[in-house]
Design an enzyme around this catalytic site. Structure first.
Site, PDB file in Angstrom:
ATOM      1  N   SER A 285     -17.677 -36.384  23.866  1.00  0.00           N
ATOM      2  CA  SER A 285     -18.402 -37.640  23.669  1.00  0.00           C
ATOM      3  C   SER A 285     -17.477 -38.836  23.705  1.00  0.00           C
ATOM      4  CB  SER A 285     -19.117 -37.581  22.325  1.00  0.00           C
ATOM      5  OG  SER A 285     -19.567 -38.854  22.007  1.00  0.00           O
ATOM      6  N   LYS A 286     -17.943 -39.886  24.404  1.00  0.00           N
ATOM      7  CA  LYS A 286     -17.155 -41.114  24.438  1.00  0.00           C
ATOM      8  C   LYS A 286     -17.825 -42.151  23.553  1.00  0.00           C
ATOM      9  CE  LYS A 286     -16.675 -40.434  29.222  1.00  0.00           C
ATOM     10  NZ  LYS A 286     -16.914 -40.986  30.521  1.00  0.00           N
ATOM     11  N   ARG A 287     -18.979 -41.787  23.050  1.00  0.00           N
ATOM     12  CA  ARG A 287     -19.770 -42.801  22.362  1.00  0.00           C
ATOM     13  C   ARG A 287     -19.148 -43.276  21.054  1.00  0.00           C
ATOM     14  NH1 ARG A 287     -24.843 -40.123  21.977  1.00  0.00           N
ATOM     15  NH2 ARG A 287     -24.056 -38.805  23.630  1.00  0.00           N
TER      16      ARG A 287
END
Ligand code: GLU
Length: 526
Positions: A285-287
């Site tokens: 995840s880059k969020r």
């Protein structure tokens, strides 16, 4: 993987080294194609994250291991998605991580510029070349028509694709529309009959692209190329020998190979690296911002720990041990060991990796000097008013603390937490706290002061540990455990923490005397 194995076997008789074929060619003749040149080609539509760093790292190691060059090229053709500052930051982060490019937008190099938006002429010329040879064509379809096509496909349950209508325009019609300045793009003519290729990791690969997609746009109406054209053009003109990139691009490679063929260019060798995923197999995840390199840097993660953890979870190395630095990674790198499985990253282990690498740094004199300076700055910043006196900022004091705590702490930041505030600030201890432990505090304090006088300032953790055990025997009714609790309280104000002997060694004789004397006063007051 199979290919690497075969190549390994083929070269094994001559040279016990798992080298790739072109490499052998390289070593024997120094033609341009033989030179090893690899590139990392991120789009500055976001900041560098762990997945990107891993791709860059494999390219870097590959280049260095085989005496080649590692190139950073920024693919900024999608101008609408550019993130301000991302381009500079990507290069900063590569430098910081110890994966510096040999050629890049900032460093320049013989085949620059290294920013695609500065190479528009080249793409324009190549696109025209494709049009002239009949391998590409102008497309004047309006966005309304393309939207209709899409809606219609979705309505009938088909995958939307361009119907290649403008392929069939007559030369006269094209000239007329161009003369009228009708907005247009250039599309590449996807032919059937894709030749299979050998991917270094996935082996024989083949995607009959013309069966599943319409002719792709290679030049947009704004005069910018799309990824596919710019990527092929640059890999060619930048003389890239090996394209090592994420496996999400594997299905695009057949399309790229069609372009190489149409342009009459020799393609590079391709190797697609399996993806980096969370340990439960979900997408990284880059969020949350927790996989961006700059967040790790801000949080005190050491670059070598990041490189170690990203290679530890993946394949491509002879062994899989923790604590490797770049030279070991290079020595152990073995492309034939890259598997097609995703690499599962367990970020919970990062503190462990950081602890090990921080220890290495503390043990290296030069690196330790930098850590000392870093910590001096942090202490001053964090506790400007409270620092007990200038002595805690002294180089020797900080160095001693670091050596005593190596292997225990995972970051310098930890040393500024409340658990270690006793190192920089005198604790406040109440007579009630003392009384709750023993009524013999004064006696115990005098024993410690006597011990200090006997030791004459010479403190070592092992010796002190034994002395304290002996001392506790003379402490009257107070048990060894309580003697230690009392001393820990006096020295740190805490109930838990490093061993008492270590605390004494790190604080040094003068400070220990001060704190223990205070204990006497407190017990008197009590
Ligand atoms: N610009 C592409 C990306 O962002 C590069 C893909 C490639 O390496 O060819 O991943």
């Amino acid at each position: 993987m199979l290919l690497w194995r075969r190549l390994w076997r083929r070269s094994a008789g001559r040279k016990r080294q798992p080298v790739e074929p072109q490499l052998n060619v390289t070593r024997r003749c120094s033609s341009v194609r033989g030179e090893v040149r690899v590139r990392f080609a991120p789009s500055p539509t976001g900041f560098l994250h762990l997945g990107g760093l891993r791709t860059a790292l494999y390219n870097y190691i590959f280049a260095k291991k085989y005496g080649g060059s590692f190139i950073l090229r920024l693919e900024d053709t999608d101008q609408s998605r550019l993130v301000p500052g991302a381009a500079e930051s990507i290069e900063d982060m590569l430098e910081w991580a110890g994966v510096p490019p040999d050629e890049s937008p900032r460093r320049g190099g013989p085949v620059g510029p290294y920013l695609q938006s500065q190479r528009l002429d080249l793409y324009g010329r190549t696109a025209r070349q494709l049009v002239e040879s009949g391998r590409a064509y102008y497309c004047f379809c309006s966005s309304q028509r393309l939207d209709l096509l899409k809606k219609e496909a979705l309505r009938t349950g088909q995958t939307p694709r361009y119907d290649n209508r403008c392929r069939h325009l007559q030369a006269g019609q094209v000239q007329e529309k161009l003369a009228q300045a009708v907005p247009h793009v250039i599309r590449f003519r996807l032919d059937a009959g894709v030749e299979p290729f050998r991917d270094l990791i996935f082996g024989r690969s083949h995607h009959e692209v013309a069966e599943v997609e319409g002719d792709p746009v290679v030049m947009k109406a704004d005069g910018f190329p799309t990824y596919h054209l710019a990527n092929v053009v640059d890999d060619h003109y930048m003389r890239i020998s090996h394209v090592l990139r994420g496996s999400e691009w594997l299905i695009s490679t057949s399309k790229h190979l069609l372009m190489y063929r149409a342009l009459g260019w020799q393609p590079p060798t391709f190797g697609h690296l399996p993806l980096l995923m969370n340990k439960d197999g979900t997408k990284l995840s880059k969020r949350q911002g927790d996989i961006f390199i700059q967040s790790f840097r801000r949080d005190g993660v050491l670059p070598e720990a990041l490189l170690d953890i990203t290679t530890h979870c993946g394949s491509g190395f002879n062994t899989n041990q923790i604590g490797r630095k770049m030279d070991q990674l290079m020595a152990e790198f073995n492309p034939s060991k890259i598997t097609t499985h995703s690499a599962l990253l367990d970020l919970e282990k990062l503190p462990e990796f950081n602890r090990i690498h921080l220890r290495h740094r503390i043990e290296d004199e030069e690196q330790c000097q930098l850590l000392v300076a870093d910590l001096q700055g942090r202490i001053q910043q964090a506790r400007p008013a409270e620092v007990r006196d200038e002595r805690v900022l002294h180089e020797d004091y900080i160095r001693r603390v670091l050596h005593l705590r190596k292997g225990h702490i995972s970051s310098l930041k930890e040393l500024l937490s409340p658990a270690y505030s006793y190192l920089w600030v005198r604790p406040s201890v109440s007579s009630q706290q003392v009384a709750a432990l023993t009524s013999e505090a004064q006696h115990i304090a005098s024993l410690v002061l006597k011990l200090m006088a006997e030791r004459d300032g010479e403190l070592a953790v092992d010796g002190l540990g034994k002395d304290l055990k002996a001392l506790a025997k003379q402490a009257g009714d107070t048990k060894y455990g309580d003697v230690m609790k009392l001393l820990r309280l006096a020295l740190s104000g805490l109930q838990q923490g490093p061993g008492v002997a270590e605390m004494m060694v790190s604080l040094g004789p003068a400070e220990v005397r001060h704190r223990v004397q205070k204990l006497s006063l407190l017990s008197e007051a009590g």
